[in-house]
Design a protein around this motif. Structure first.
Motif, PDB file in Angstrom:
ATOM      1  N   ALA A  43      14.604  28.901  62.227  1.00  0.00           N
ATOM      2  CA  ALA A  43      13.662  29.081  61.120  1.00  0.00           C
ATOM      3  C   ALA A  43      12.286  28.606  61.546  1.00  0.00           C
ATOM      4  O   ALA A  43      12.160  27.625  62.294  1.00  0.00           O
ATOM      5  N   TYR A  44      11.270  29.306  61.056  1.00  0.00           N
ATOM      6  CA  TYR A  44       9.886  28.988  61.408  1.00  0.00           C
ATOM      7  C   TYR A  44       9.110  28.647  60.143  1.00  0.00           C
ATOM      8  O   TYR A  44       9.245  29.317  59.116  1.00  0.00           O
ATOM      9  N   TYR A  45       8.281  27.610  60.244  1.00  0.00           N
ATOM     10  CA  TYR A  45       7.514  27.124  59.101  1.00  0.00           C
ATOM     11  C   TYR A  45       6.046  27.032  59.522  1.00  0.00           C
ATOM     12  O   TYR A  45       5.652  26.127  60.270  1.00  0.00           O
ATOM     13  N   ALA A  46       5.254  27.988  59.053  1.00  0.00           N
ATOM     14  CA  ALA A  46       3.867  28.103  59.489  1.00  0.00           C
ATOM     15  C   ALA A  46       2.917  27.530  58.439  1.00  0.00           C
ATOM     16  O   ALA A  46       3.173  27.615  57.233  1.00  0.00           O
ATOM     17  N   TYR A  47       1.806  26.973  58.921  1.00  0.00           N
ATOM     18  CA  TYR A  47       0.792  26.443  58.007  1.00  0.00           C
ATOM     19  C   TYR A  47      -0.570  26.548  58.669  1.00  0.00           C
ATOM     20  O   TYR A  47      -0.703  26.414  59.898  1.00  0.00           O
ATOM     21  N   SER A  48      -1.593  26.779  57.859  1.00  0.00           N
ATOM     22  CA  SER A  48      -2.937  26.921  58.404  1.00  0.00           C
ATOM     23  C   SER A  48      -3.976  26.558  57.349  1.00  0.00           C
ATOM     24  O   SER A  48      -3.940  27.082  56.230  1.00  0.00           O
ATOM     25  N   THR A  49      -4.850  25.621  57.687  1.00  0.00           N
ATOM     26  CA  THR A  49      -6.024  25.320  56.871  1.00  0.00           C
ATOM     27  C   THR A  49      -7.185  25.036  57.817  1.00  0.00           C
ATOM     28  O   THR A  49      -6.997  24.855  59.024  1.00  0.00           O
ATOM     29  N   PHE A  96      -5.359  15.697  58.318  1.00  0.00           N
ATOM     30  CA  PHE A  96      -5.698  16.459  57.126  1.00  0.00           C
ATOM     31  C   PHE A  96      -6.561  15.594  56.214  1.00  0.00           C
ATOM     32  O   PHE A  96      -6.087  14.627  55.625  1.00  0.00           O
ATOM     33  N   SER A  97      -7.822  15.918  56.111  1.00  0.00           N
ATOM     34  CA  SER A  97      -8.715  15.173  55.231  1.00  0.00           C
ATOM     35  C   SER A  97      -8.959  15.973  53.959  1.00  0.00           C
ATOM     36  O   SER A  97      -8.696  17.167  53.900  1.00  0.00           O
ATOM     37  N   ASN A  98      -9.439  15.282  52.932  1.00  0.00           N
ATOM     38  CA  ASN A  98      -9.655  15.911  51.627  1.00  0.00           C
ATOM     39  C   ASN A  98      -8.381  16.619  51.190  1.00  0.00           C
ATOM     40  O   ASN A  98      -8.350  17.829  51.015  1.00  0.00           O
ATOM     41  N   PHE A  99      -7.313  15.837  51.039  1.00  0.00           N
ATOM     42  CA  PHE A  99      -5.991  16.392  50.747  1.00  0.00           C
ATOM     43  C   PHE A  99      -5.965  16.964  49.342  1.00  0.00           C
ATOM     44  O   PHE A  99      -5.342  16.443  48.431  1.00  0.00           O
ATOM     45  N   SER A 100      -6.732  18.033  49.175  1.00  0.00           N
ATOM     46  CA  SER A 100      -6.776  18.737  47.900  1.00  0.00           C
ATOM     47  C   SER A 100      -6.623  20.223  48.190  1.00  0.00           C
ATOM     48  O   SER A 100      -7.563  20.883  48.617  1.00  0.00           O
ATOM     49  N   THR A 101      -5.432  20.723  47.973  1.00  0.00           N
ATOM     50  CA  THR A 101      -5.137  22.096  48.338  1.00  0.00           C
ATOM     51  C   THR A 101      -3.928  22.564  47.554  1.00  0.00           C
ATOM     52  O   THR A 101      -3.306  21.788  46.828  1.00  0.00           O
ATOM     53  N   SER A 102      -3.584  23.830  47.712  1.00  0.00           N
ATOM     54  CA  SER A 102      -2.372  24.331  47.074  1.00  0.00           C
ATOM     55  C   SER A 102      -1.153  23.605  47.639  1.00  0.00           C
ATOM     56  O   SER A 102      -1.148  23.168  48.795  1.00  0.00           O
ATOM     57  N   LEU A 103      -0.143  23.483  46.809  1.00  0.00           N
ATOM     58  CA  LEU A 103       1.074  22.815  47.228  1.00  0.00           C
ATOM     59  C   LEU A 103       1.678  23.513  48.439  1.00  0.00           C
ATOM     60  O   LEU A 103       1.789  24.729  48.471  1.00  0.00           O
ATOM     61  N   ILE A 104       2.033  22.742  49.442  1.00  0.00           N
ATOM     62  CA  ILE A 104       2.885  23.257  50.501  1.00  0.00           C
ATOM     63  C   ILE A 104       4.248  23.463  49.852  1.00  0.00           C
ATOM     64  O   ILE A 104       4.872  22.516  49.377  1.00  0.00           O
ATOM     65  N   ASN A 105       4.701  24.691  49.847  1.00  0.00           N
ATOM     66  CA  ASN A 105       5.732  25.115  48.903  1.00  0.00           C
ATOM     67  C   ASN A 105       7.012  25.517  49.618  1.00  0.00           C
ATOM     68  O   ASN A 105       7.018  26.391  50.476  1.00  0.00           O
ATOM     69  N   SER A 106       8.114  24.882  49.227  1.00  0.00           N
ATOM     70  CA  SER A 106       9.404  25.171  49.851  1.00  0.00           C
ATOM     71  C   SER A 106       9.952  26.538  49.495  1.00  0.00           C
ATOM     72  O   SER A 106      10.804  27.074  50.193  1.00  0.00           O
ATOM     73  N   HIS A 107       9.499  27.090  48.382  1.00  0.00           N
ATOM     74  CA  HIS A 107      10.025  28.334  47.825  1.00  0.00           C
ATOM     75  C   HIS A 107      11.371  28.054  47.163  1.00  0.00           C
ATOM     76  O   HIS A 107      11.599  26.953  46.669  1.00  0.00           O
ATOM     77  N   TYR A 108      12.301  29.005  47.169  1.00  0.00           N
ATOM     78  CA  TYR A 108      13.500  28.888  46.361  1.00  0.00           C
ATOM     79  C   TYR A 108      14.781  28.823  47.202  1.00  0.00           C
ATOM     80  O   TYR A 108      14.823  29.303  48.324  1.00  0.00           O
ATOM     81  N   PHE A 117       5.694  15.921  44.855  1.00  0.00           N
ATOM     82  CA  PHE A 117       5.687  17.199  44.165  1.00  0.00           C
ATOM     83  C   PHE A 117       6.523  18.215  44.953  1.00  0.00           C
ATOM     84  O   PHE A 117       7.280  18.995  44.378  1.00  0.00           O
ATOM     85  N   PHE A 118       6.385  18.192  46.283  1.00  0.00           N
ATOM     86  CA  PHE A 118       7.187  19.090  47.124  1.00  0.00           C
ATOM     87  C   PHE A 118       8.674  18.878  46.868  1.00  0.00           C
ATOM     88  O   PHE A 118       9.427  19.834  46.694  1.00  0.00           O
ATOM     89  N   ASN A 119       9.105  17.622  46.825  1.00  0.00           N
ATOM     90  CA  ASN A 119      10.528  17.335  46.604  1.00  0.00           C
ATOM     91  C   ASN A 119      10.980  17.754  45.214  1.00  0.00           C
ATOM     92  O   ASN A 119      12.104  18.241  45.035  1.00  0.00           O
ATOM     93  N   TYR A 120      10.104  17.576  44.226  1.00  0.00           N
ATOM     94  CA  TYR A 120      10.438  18.050  42.879  1.00  0.00           C
ATOM     95  C   TYR A 120      10.647  19.554  42.881  1.00  0.00           C
ATOM     96  O   TYR A 120      11.643  20.066  42.349  1.00  0.00           O
ATOM     97  N   GLU A 138       8.899  26.635  53.558  1.00  0.00           N
ATOM     98  CA  GLU A 138       8.300  25.458  54.189  1.00  0.00           C
ATOM     99  C   GLU A 138       9.277  24.304  54.045  1.00  0.00           C
ATOM    100  O   GLU A 138      10.157  24.320  53.174  1.00  0.00           O
ATOM    101  N   ILE A 139       9.140  23.285  54.877  1.00  0.00           N
ATOM    102  CA  ILE A 139       9.931  22.069  54.760  1.00  0.00           C
ATOM    103  C   ILE A 139       8.978  20.885  54.667  1.00  0.00           C
ATOM    104  O   ILE A 139       7.786  21.002  54.975  1.00  0.00           O
ATOM    105  N   GLY A 140       9.508  19.740  54.242  1.00  0.00           N
ATOM    106  CA  GLY A 140       8.658  18.578  54.056  1.00  0.00           C
ATOM    107  C   GLY A 140       7.937  18.133  55.310  1.00  0.00           C
ATOM    108  O   GLY A 140       6.836  17.551  55.250  1.00  0.00           O
ATOM    109  N   ALA A 141       8.516  18.423  56.477  1.00  0.00           N
ATOM    110  CA  ALA A 141       7.898  18.027  57.738  1.00  0.00           C
ATOM    111  C   ALA A 141       6.548  18.694  57.950  1.00  0.00           C
ATOM    112  O   ALA A 141       5.723  18.202  58.733  1.00  0.00           O
ATOM    113  N   VAL A 142       6.295  19.805  57.274  1.00  0.00           N
ATOM    114  CA  VAL A 142       4.991  20.466  57.383  1.00  0.00           C
ATOM    115  C   VAL A 142       3.902  19.561  56.807  1.00  0.00           C
ATOM    116  O   VAL A 142       2.790  19.476  57.358  1.00  0.00           O
ATOM    117  N   ILE A 143       4.197  18.880  55.702  1.00  0.00           N
ATOM    118  CA  ILE A 143       3.224  17.940  55.132  1.00  0.00           C
ATOM    119  C   ILE A 143       2.980  16.794  56.107  1.00  0.00           C
ATOM    120  O   ILE A 143       1.831  16.373  56.329  1.00  0.00           O
TER     121      ILE A 143
END
Length: 552
Positions: A273-279, A321-333, A478-481, A308-313
């Motif tokens: 499985a691959y978990y990609a992120y970009s900002t 990662f500065s200014n940690f204000s962004t859309s939730l890194i989201n695990s999906h369903y 929030f990710f875990n919730y 996504e998985i928690g390790a991405v955060i």
């Protein structure tokens, strides 16, 4: 499916110009065909074709004979020597003038098409109800007969006995994989267009929905060793065809030759499985995780490992990662596969924050190397599909209440009270489920107490509650919730792991400090504020703390 062998085996009516008049019974009409083809065997199922047809509703309900599907009128073979001198069907001229693949020749629609006038009243797929008709043919929601399934009824039905597995078809229709009115198959922009051409999950940050939300996209993905995530229906979509696909039978069933209706399980390779992120802050990165080779359960793991998985955060944090204000890194369903193998959640660091499984944890070994006599199909298939069922649920529920355990494998490791005929397993699971849901609600209310919106995965200032250094941990809660509230069986998939995720997330959101003993206080406080009922408070504390008062 066309070919010389198939021409021989499914051609119609040798020795009789039987026609197909409405006054004839299908049995009498088929008799002449069977007289010459009584030994014909399906190259897909390995079963006698005449026997298959005789067991079908087409035969038992006097609905359709060989002639009705393999028309036009077969009469005799063109080559008399076939019956009178040992001729063969080696040339086209020696064969019957019949449809050798009625499905591909669009014969099924005579009775089962939109314009059909011959549908048998009471026939399940003769569309005795409008709902069944719409499920197969429509242009609004996901269809059983969407673009790529027209002239391909064989992808879900044995052409010689299309009703032989009808109870399984019906069970699948009610499941999360087949309910064509449910969100996984109905997207406003159409899932077949939601892919990225010329890319693969190991390198792209683009859309990949097509690989799990359409059967065609899934097949492309797993057949390409998890590289093909291209949209496949752009031409149809642009031409006005808005039909979506459900996860049809041929997604999971294939005999290696493109045939579905023997219902052999598709061979899928070991899943990475691959978990990609970009900002702009983190730049682009891709994390990957290779799961054990789970044999048949690779079919399931291909989609149930999280977007996504928690390790991405954690990786974003490590990249400054500065200014940690962004859309939730989201695990999906529905990320149960990743939870079983303990990689799904956001894990907090610090003294006493281990997430290792207990030594007796075994859900990640079920169905591997016949562990404890559980076979070799991997945990997903072993627990969710044995004995054979296509609800994909190891339990039966009445509303939200578990009423029975139908997975027989539970008793291999949970003897005695976990037998399916005993109430203990049911009561134990229901108790854990109630506690799990109550603990998730407690986490939700604790997040809301810090003025975060739990109804969106959009941008929020994750640093607002506990400063810049605490931003990753706040987003992690929030990710875990979100992760656990969309993993409905998390309490069974990996009980201790999810309890620790819940404990640490509540602990952090309560006061921004990872204490050793204030989770119970946090839950009691939510109750005192009217955010939890007494039952929720009791269930959450009992579930997470188990009477010990300390981290599970």
């Amino acid at each position: 499916m066309a070919g010389v062998a198939l021409h021989i085996m499914i051609t119609a009516g040798c020795g009789s110009n039987s026609g197909g008049s409405s006054s004839d019974s299908v049995a009498s009409t088929a008799a002449a065909c069977i007289s010459c083809h009584s030994s014909a065997v399906s190259p897909v199922t390995g079963l006698n074709i005449a026997t298959e047809w005789q067991a079908s509703t087409h035969s038992t309900q006097n609905a359709a004979s060989c002639y009705d599907c393999h028309e036009p009128d077969p009469t005799h073979p063109s080559n008399c020597n076939l019956c009178h001198g040992g001729g063969t069907l080696s040339t086209e001229s020696a064969r019957h003038d019949v449809s050798t693949n009625p499905d591909a020749d669009d014969k099924c629609k005579k009775c089962h098409g939109i314009e059909a006038t011959r549908a048998q009243t009471g026939s399940v797929y003769g569309f005795s109800t409008a709902a069944l008709f719409r499920a197969h043919f429509n242009n609004i929601t996901a269809s059983f007969v969407s673009t790529r399934y027209r002239k391909n009824c064989r992808k879900c039905h044995n052409p010689h006995n299309p009703t032989g597995h009808i109870s399984i078809n019906q069970e699948w229709k009610q499941s999360g994989h087949g309910n064509n009115y449910e969100p996984p198959w109905n997207y406003r922009n159409n899932f077949k267009t939601q892919g990225t051409a010329g890319a693969n999950p190991a390198t792209t940050y683009g859309k990949q929905c097509v690989r799990c939300h359409t059967a065609t996209g899934y097949i492309n993905y797993v057949s390409s060793n998890f590289t093909d995530i291209s949209p496949w229906g752009l031409a149809e979509y642009n031409a006005g065809d808005k039909t979506n696909q459900v996860l049809a039978c041929n997604a999971c069933h294939d005999d290696g030759n493109g045939n579905t209706y023997a219902f052999k399980r598709r061979s899928v390779p070991q899943v990475t499985a691959y978990y990609a992120y970009s900002t702009v802050y983190t730049k682009k990165f891709v994390l990957s995780h290779q799961f054990p080779d789970l044999a048949t359960s690779n079919i399931c793991m291909s989609c149930h490992t999280g977007r996504e998985i928690g390790a991405v955060i954690t990786e974003a944090k490590n990249r400054g990662f500065s200014n940690f204000s962004t859309s939730l890194i989201n695990s999906h369903y529905l990320t149960g596969g990743a939870t079983v193998f303990k990689i799904s959640g956001y894990e907090y660091s610090g003294p006493g924050r281990s997430y290792e499984n207990n030594s007796n944890y075994a859900h990640d070994r079920i169905g591997i190397g016949n562990y404890n006599s559980t076979g070799s199909d991997g945990p997903c298939v072993t627990c969710h599909l044995k004995p054979k069922r296509h609800s994909f649920l190891p339990v039966v529920k009445s509303g939200t209440t578990i009423t029975s355990v139908v997975s027989t494998v539970c008793a291999n490791c949970h003897p005695g009270g976990w037998q399916t005929t005993d109430s203990y397993g049911v009561l134990d699971l229901q108790l854990k489920k109630a506690g799990y849901l109550a603990a998730i609600e407690a986490l939700k209310q604790q997040i809301k107490a810090k003025n975060y919106n739990v109804n969106t995965t959009g941008s929020q200032d994750w640093e607002r509650a506990y400063g810049a250094a605490g931003g990753p941990n706040t987003m992690g809660a929030f990710f875990n919730y979100y992760l656990l509230s969309h993993d409905y069986g998390g309490f069974a998939h990996n009980s201790r792991y999810v309890k620790r995720l819940l404990y640490d997330s509540i602990d952090w959101m309560y006061d921004g400090i990872l204490d050793a003993d204030d989770v119970e206080s946090a839950i009691e406080n939510l109750y005192s504020l009217g955010k939890l009922t007494l039952q929720q408070k009791t269930d959450a504390i009992d579930y997470i703390l188990g009477g010990s008062g300390s981290r599970p």
